[in-house]
Each structure stands twice: as C-alpha cells, then as structure tokens.
Design a protein around this motif. Structure first.
Motif, PDB file in Angstrom:
ATOM      1  N   ILE A  25     -91.317 -18.433  11.482  1.00  0.00           N
ATOM      2  CA  ILE A  25     -91.851 -17.507  12.479  1.00  0.00           C
ATOM      3  C   ILE A  25     -91.418 -17.932  13.882  1.00  0.00           C
ATOM      4  O   ILE A  25     -91.130 -17.092  14.740  1.00  0.00           O
ATOM      5  N   GLY A  26     -91.349 -19.239  14.118  1.00  0.00           N
ATOM      6  CA  GLY A  26     -90.916 -19.719  15.426  1.00  0.00           C
ATOM      7  C   GLY A  26     -89.498 -19.289  15.752  1.00  0.00           C
ATOM      8  O   GLY A  26     -89.197 -18.851  16.865  1.00  0.00           O
ATOM      9  N   ARG A  27     -88.598 -19.431  14.778  1.00  0.00           N
ATOM     10  CA  ARG A  27     -87.214 -18.983  14.988  1.00  0.00           C
ATOM     11  C   ARG A  27     -87.194 -17.494  15.310  1.00  0.00           C
ATOM     12  O   ARG A  27     -86.523 -17.044  16.248  1.00  0.00           O
ATOM     13  N   TYR A  28     -87.915 -16.732  14.522  1.00  0.00           N
ATOM     14  CA  TYR A  28     -87.983 -15.280  14.725  1.00  0.00           C
ATOM     15  C   TYR A  28     -88.492 -14.956  16.124  1.00  0.00           C
ATOM     16  O   TYR A  28     -87.886 -14.166  16.865  1.00  0.00           O
ATOM     17  N   LEU A  29     -89.582 -15.579  16.517  1.00  0.00           N
ATOM     18  CA  LEU A  29     -90.192 -15.287  17.808  1.00  0.00           C
ATOM     19  C   LEU A  29     -89.265 -15.653  18.957  1.00  0.00           C
ATOM     20  O   LEU A  29     -89.119 -14.890  19.931  1.00  0.00           O
ATOM     21  N   ARG A  30     -88.605 -16.792  18.873  1.00  0.00           N
ATOM     22  CA  ARG A  30     -87.695 -17.201  19.961  1.00  0.00           C
ATOM     23  C   ARG A  30     -86.538 -16.220  20.122  1.00  0.00           C
ATOM     24  O   ARG A  30     -86.126 -15.901  21.246  1.00  0.00           O
ATOM     25  N   GLU A  31     -86.014 -15.752  19.007  1.00  0.00           N
ATOM     26  CA  GLU A  31     -84.892 -14.804  19.087  1.00  0.00           C
ATOM     27  C   GLU A  31     -85.340 -13.465  19.678  1.00  0.00           C
ATOM     28  O   GLU A  31     -84.635 -12.879  20.507  1.00  0.00           O
ATOM     29  N   ILE A  32     -86.506 -12.975  19.273  1.00  0.00           N
ATOM     30  CA  ILE A  32     -86.994 -11.700  19.813  1.00  0.00           C
ATOM     31  C   ILE A  32     -87.333 -11.844  21.289  1.00  0.00           C
ATOM     32  O   ILE A  32     -87.006 -10.973  22.110  1.00  0.00           O
ATOM     33  N   LEU A  33     -87.973 -12.950  21.657  1.00  0.00           N
ATOM     34  CA  LEU A  33     -88.330 -13.166  23.059  1.00  0.00           C
ATOM     35  C   LEU A  33     -87.101 -13.227  23.951  1.00  0.00           C
ATOM     36  O   LEU A  33     -87.112 -12.703  25.072  1.00  0.00           O
ATOM     37  N   ALA A  34     -86.045 -13.886  23.498  1.00  0.00           N
ATOM     38  CA  ALA A  34     -84.835 -13.984  24.316  1.00  0.00           C
ATOM     39  C   ALA A  34     -84.308 -12.600  24.667  1.00  0.00           C
ATOM     40  O   ALA A  34     -83.879 -12.345  25.799  1.00  0.00           O
ATOM     41  N   ARG A  35     -84.358 -11.691  23.705  1.00  0.00           N
ATOM     42  CA  ARG A  35     -83.910 -10.328  23.966  1.00  0.00           C
ATOM     43  C   ARG A  35     -84.892  -9.597  24.880  1.00  0.00           C
ATOM     44  O   ARG A  35     -84.492  -8.896  25.825  1.00  0.00           O
ATOM     45  N   LEU A  36     -86.168  -9.747  24.620  1.00  0.00           N
ATOM     46  CA  LEU A  36     -87.190  -9.073  25.419  1.00  0.00           C
ATOM     47  C   LEU A  36     -87.110  -9.498  26.882  1.00  0.00           C
ATOM     48  O   LEU A  36     -87.224  -8.662  27.798  1.00  0.00           O
ATOM     49  N   ALA A 172     -97.032   3.802   4.535  1.00  0.00           N
ATOM     50  CA  ALA A 172     -95.584   3.860   4.313  1.00  0.00           C
ATOM     51  C   ALA A 172     -94.816   4.430   5.504  1.00  0.00           C
ATOM     52  O   ALA A 172     -93.747   3.940   5.866  1.00  0.00           O
ATOM     53  N   GLY A 173     -95.348   5.472   6.134  1.00  0.00           N
ATOM     54  CA  GLY A 173     -94.625   6.116   7.219  1.00  0.00           C
ATOM     55  C   GLY A 173     -94.550   5.319   8.498  1.00  0.00           C
ATOM     56  O   GLY A 173     -93.780   5.671   9.406  1.00  0.00           O
ATOM     57  N   ARG A 174     -95.322   4.244   8.610  1.00  0.00           N
ATOM     58  CA  ARG A 174     -95.316   3.443   9.836  1.00  0.00           C
ATOM     59  C   ARG A 174     -94.650   2.086   9.654  1.00  0.00           C
ATOM     60  O   ARG A 174     -94.670   1.266  10.566  1.00  0.00           O
ATOM     61  N   VAL A 175     -94.056   1.847   8.485  1.00  0.00           N
ATOM     62  CA  VAL A 175     -93.451   0.545   8.199  1.00  0.00           C
ATOM     63  C   VAL A 175     -91.936   0.673   8.228  1.00  0.00           C
ATOM     64  O   VAL A 175     -91.351   1.532   7.550  1.00  0.00           O
ATOM     65  N   GLU A 176     -91.287  -0.166   8.999  1.00  0.00           N
ATOM     66  CA  GLU A 176     -89.825  -0.155   9.118  1.00  0.00           C
ATOM     67  C   GLU A 176     -89.272  -1.540   8.801  1.00  0.00           C
ATOM     68  O   GLU A 176     -89.834  -2.557   9.210  1.00  0.00           O
ATOM     69  N   VAL A 177     -88.163  -1.572   8.104  1.00  0.00           N
ATOM     70  CA  VAL A 177     -87.495  -2.840   7.794  1.00  0.00           C
ATOM     71  C   VAL A 177     -86.532  -3.198   8.919  1.00  0.00           C
ATOM     72  O   VAL A 177     -85.683  -2.388   9.306  1.00  0.00           O
ATOM     73  N   VAL A 178     -86.681  -4.387   9.455  1.00  0.00           N
ATOM     74  CA  VAL A 178     -85.724  -4.941  10.415  1.00  0.00           C
ATOM     75  C   VAL A 178     -85.371  -6.337   9.905  1.00  0.00           C
ATOM     76  O   VAL A 178     -86.172  -7.269  10.010  1.00  0.00           O
ATOM     77  N   HIS A 179     -84.205  -6.464   9.318  1.00  0.00           N
ATOM     78  CA  HIS A 179     -83.810  -7.738   8.732  1.00  0.00           C
ATOM     79  C   HIS A 179     -83.691  -8.833   9.787  1.00  0.00           C
ATOM     80  O   HIS A 179     -83.317  -8.573  10.938  1.00  0.00           O
ATOM     81  N   ASN A 180     -83.994 -10.051   9.387  1.00  0.00           N
ATOM     82  CA  ASN A 180     -83.731 -11.206  10.245  1.00  0.00           C
ATOM     83  C   ASN A 180     -82.232 -11.397  10.420  1.00  0.00           C
ATOM     84  O   ASN A 180     -81.414 -10.769   9.740  1.00  0.00           O
ATOM     85  N   GLY A 181     -81.884 -12.316  11.313  1.00  0.00           N
ATOM     86  CA  GLY A 181     -80.487 -12.638  11.544  1.00  0.00           C
ATOM     87  C   GLY A 181     -80.228 -14.118  11.389  1.00  0.00           C
ATOM     88  O   GLY A 181     -81.095 -14.892  10.975  1.00  0.00           O
ATOM     89  N   ARG A 359     -71.101 -12.127   4.308  1.00  0.00           N
ATOM     90  CA  ARG A 359     -72.429 -11.524   4.219  1.00  0.00           C
ATOM     91  C   ARG A 359     -73.322 -11.996   5.355  1.00  0.00           C
ATOM     92  O   ARG A 359     -74.052 -11.207   5.973  1.00  0.00           O
ATOM     93  N   ALA A 360     -73.300 -13.289   5.648  1.00  0.00           N
ATOM     94  CA  ALA A 360     -74.132 -13.811   6.734  1.00  0.00           C
ATOM     95  C   ALA A 360     -73.787 -13.144   8.052  1.00  0.00           C
ATOM     96  O   ALA A 360     -74.679 -12.900   8.887  1.00  0.00           O
ATOM     97  N   ALA A 361     -72.513 -12.845   8.257  1.00  0.00           N
ATOM     98  CA  ALA A 361     -72.086 -12.229   9.514  1.00  0.00           C
ATOM     99  C   ALA A 361     -72.678 -10.838   9.713  1.00  0.00           C
ATOM    100  O   ALA A 361     -72.723 -10.331  10.841  1.00  0.00           O
ATOM    101  N   SER A 362     -73.133 -10.208   8.625  1.00  0.00           N
ATOM    102  CA  SER A 362     -73.697  -8.859   8.747  1.00  0.00           C
ATOM    103  C   SER A 362     -75.170  -8.876   9.156  1.00  0.00           C
ATOM    104  O   SER A 362     -75.745  -7.820   9.433  1.00  0.00           O
ATOM    105  N   PHE A 363     -75.798 -10.064   9.185  1.00  0.00           N
ATOM    106  CA  PHE A 363     -77.191 -10.207   9.608  1.00  0.00           C
ATOM    107  C   PHE A 363     -77.210 -10.898  10.974  1.00  0.00           C
ATOM    108  O   PHE A 363     -76.969 -12.113  11.042  1.00  0.00           O
ATOM    109  N   THR A 364     -77.443 -10.162  12.035  1.00  0.00           N
ATOM    110  CA  THR A 364     -77.394 -10.764  13.366  1.00  0.00           C
ATOM    111  C   THR A 364     -78.749 -10.666  14.055  1.00  0.00           C
ATOM    112  O   THR A 364     -79.466  -9.667  13.916  1.00  0.00           O
TER     113      THR A 364
END
Length: 395
Positions: A25-36, A172-181, A359-364
């Motif tokens: 979760i920390g990795r995820y949060l740091r990456e999202i925050l950098a963009r935000l 179901a209608g409010r859930v969206e998939v956003v893959h990690n990178g 394959r890894a290159a397709s997840f950013t």
C-alpha cells in the motif's frame, strides 16, 4: 513538474496518507501522491498521517502553500484512528471537495460522500485463517462502509473486482479496475552493475520470495519446494525478503525438520536497489501465495529479467499472463518441477524472461496514477453521493 491546468474549477483533496511507508500500500500511495502533487487541478492538498514522514516525502515537491499535513494515528484497523477522524471532522479541519482512501479502512462515521476508495484485496475474507480474529472482525464493517459510502471504488485487478462485486452485487457500477504499475527503477542489471550486487546476494543459486511473511503468502510451500529440489539442484538456497510475522517461526521449524534451515536467508524490509540485485541474480522468483489482490513482486521480478514460478490463484494469472510458469500452490511437486524446467530448458527460460519484460512494461505507474487522479477530479466535481441505502451483501 506540475501538470498544466486546462480549465475547470480548481479543487481540494484530502488524502489518508498514514500508510506511506507500509509495504504494498505504501508503494501504491507514494506513486499516486507523486502524480497528484504535480496536478494543477488541485489547489489544496491535505494529507493525514505522521508529520515527519510526510514532510520528508513532500520536501522535493515544494509549494508549501497548497500542501497541509495533519497528524493522524498510524496503523490500520485501530479505534484511535476512528476517534481522531471524528475530532478533526468536528473541528472543521478536514473539509475538502474529495477524499481519497488508498485502503478500505475508512471512517465508520462521517465518511465524506465525495470519496474515492481503493480496495486492494479481500484477503481477510478469502483466507480468514491468515489473520487474528480481531482484524477479521474489524475488516467486515470497514469494507461494508467503504463500498456503501464511497462515490467510486477502485480495485487493482479484475480478480479483486470480481471478489468485491460477488460480495456487494449492487456496487458493480461504481467499481473500476486500475491496475498497479512497476517503478522504472526495476530493470535488468547492466554488465557494469553486477559486481556491485556481490555483497547483497548469496553466492550460488537461490530462489527468491518477496513480500511479508503472513500465512496467506504460503511460504511454507517455498520451504517444501526447496527441500524437494535439493537433490537435483545441490546447494540451492532460498532468500525471503520482507517483514516477519509470528507464523514464520512455524515455517522455520518445518525447514529444520526438512534439513534446509541453513539454506534459508532472511532479509527484513529491503530497499529498491537491494531488491533489484536480488531479482537480477535469482534462479527464479517463487511466488506460492494462496491469495493476492495484485502481486507487485511479480511485475518487479519480470521487469528485472527474473523468471517467475507462481501460484495459479486469484489475481496472479492476470498479472503474469504467459510470461511465467504457474502451478497449484498446494502442489509442491508441481512448483518444484516448474523450477527444474527453468534450469533444464534454457530456451524456455530465455523466452519467459523476454515475455516477462514485455509484459511488465505494459503496467506503468504513470497510467495508474493518471487514471486515479482523474477519478479524484471527477468525484470532486460531481454531485455528492446520496446517503446510501443498504446494499445486498453476499456471504
């Protein structure tokens, strides 16, 4: 560099950032925050968490006038955080156009109706024996509140979305998939870099397991696989990189009984450079998890050119695709046979390494963070979600 603002009203955002340096979760949060932090659509950003950690993270970004840090109790599933939220809410300190919770440990009372919540996995419900009873008891009302109350919900894989919608069909209608990178720093070792890794990795062949040592990671299977392979691959070792867990001692006792305890190397939380060395020199990443919401080490390993032998459950096939060898994580002989194939079939190994890097290159993280921040702006600019009626909960 901040993203250019292309019109529309600037918005304010509140972020639960207390997990800034936890594992996945920390990795995820740091990456999202950098963009935000680079997005001009948000004129005020308030972060909840440990001030010293957050100020250290924010220092390179500057622009203190649009950033605010509010102290907030660390850790998840804790009553102290619920009470702290209520105090901040009563003081009026946390007003914002949208709130972002990168975990479903949301406020049970006073969850903002314009909220975006990320659900990484449903491990507490899919592998209940992996957690203490009090964590399981806390998880259920928190997840329910997150799904009922948030305007939008992100899951990090189609597998997690299926699990969530199976439990909450009306969402179901409010859930969206956003893959990690995968971070750009995870890449194969250049010829000149290999020597610098000598002091960071064991000599000889080794399998690598990355992640915390909680029961659902099924590291007992890795020990069994190691024992099965010792005859065919003498001197093979196992490196376990990640935070310890009380259940790990039972795994070590099993290793002792199998005669492979001395072949196991334990590493606590490791930095990205050390991880890159471990990935770059391993015989294979061994990932026998019983359940995952995504599986970041899979991407990291593939990006670094490590072949992958992994479980065939939950999100893992979705992440690995045809770029690794998958097996039932409770069939130790099958996982051991997959490792042997990598050793005995060099052409297969080379093909998997090539496909893994592609394959890894397709997840950013760029794509993941951009979509997440776009969703935050959409929620901020939209109508507040009405007070929800109870959804059907299955199971």
């Amino acid at each position: 560099m901040r993203e250019p603002w292309r019109g529309g009203s600037p918005r304010s955002v509140l972020v639960d950032a207390r997990g800034l340096y936890t594992s996945g979760i920390g990795r995820y949060l740091r990456e999202i925050l950098a963009r935000l932090l680079s997005d001009e659509r948000f004129s005020r950003i308030t972060l909840l968490g440990e001030p010293e950690q957050l100020h250290g993270f924010l220092a390179p970004h500057g622009e203190a006038e649009r950033l605010r840090v509010l102290p907030f109790p660390s850790g998840f599933y804790r009553p102290a955080a619920q009470f702290a939220w209520l105090r901040l809410r009563a003081s009026g300190a946390i007003g914002a156009d949208v709130a972002f919770f990168p975990h479903y440990d949301v406020p049970l009372l006073g969850l903002p109706r314009r909220s975006l919540v990320t659900v990484h996995d449903l491990t507490h419900f899919k592998v209940p024996g992996a957690f203490a009873w009090w964590r399981r008891a806390a998880a259920s009302p928190l997840l329910r509140r997150a799904v009922l109350g948030a305007a939008r919900v992100i899951t990090v894989s189609e597998a997690t979305r299926r699990d969530l919608v199976e439990r909450f069909p009306g969402a179901a209608g409010r859930v969206e998939v956003v893959h990690n990178g995968v971070a750009p720093g995870f890449r194969p070792l250049a010829p000149g870099e290999a020597a610098a890794c000598d002091s960071r990795v064991p000599r000889g062949r080794y399998l690598l397991c990355v992640g915390n040592r909680k029961p659902h990671k099924n590291l007992a299977a890795a020990v069994e696989v190691l024992a099965l392979l010792c005859r065919d691959l003498p001197g093979l070792q196992l490196v376990v990189a990640g935070g310890a867990d009380p259940g790990w001692e039972r795994v070590l006792r099993r290793a002792e009984a199998l005669g492979v305890r001395e072949a196991i190397h334990e590493r606590d939380e490791v930095g990205d450079e050390e991880l890159r060395c471990l990935y770059g020199r391993c015989t294979a990443l061994l990932f026998p998890s019983l359940y995952e919401g995504f599986g970041l080490p899979l991407l990291e390993a593939m990006a670094c050119g490590a072949p992958v032998v992994a479980s065939n459950r939950a999100s893992i096939p979705e992440v690995v695709g045809d770029a690794g060898l998958l097996a039932d994580p409770e069939e130790y002989a099958a996982m051991a046979a997959a490792v042997l194939r990598l050793e005995r079939e060099p052409e297969l190994r080379q093909a998997l390494v090539r496909r893994g890097r592609e394959r890894a290159a397709s997840f950013t993280w760029e794509r993941a963070a951009r979509r997440t921040v776009d969703l935050l702006y959409t929620v901020a600019a939209g109508e507040a979600r009405p007070e929800p009626r109870p959804l059907q909960v299955v199971g």
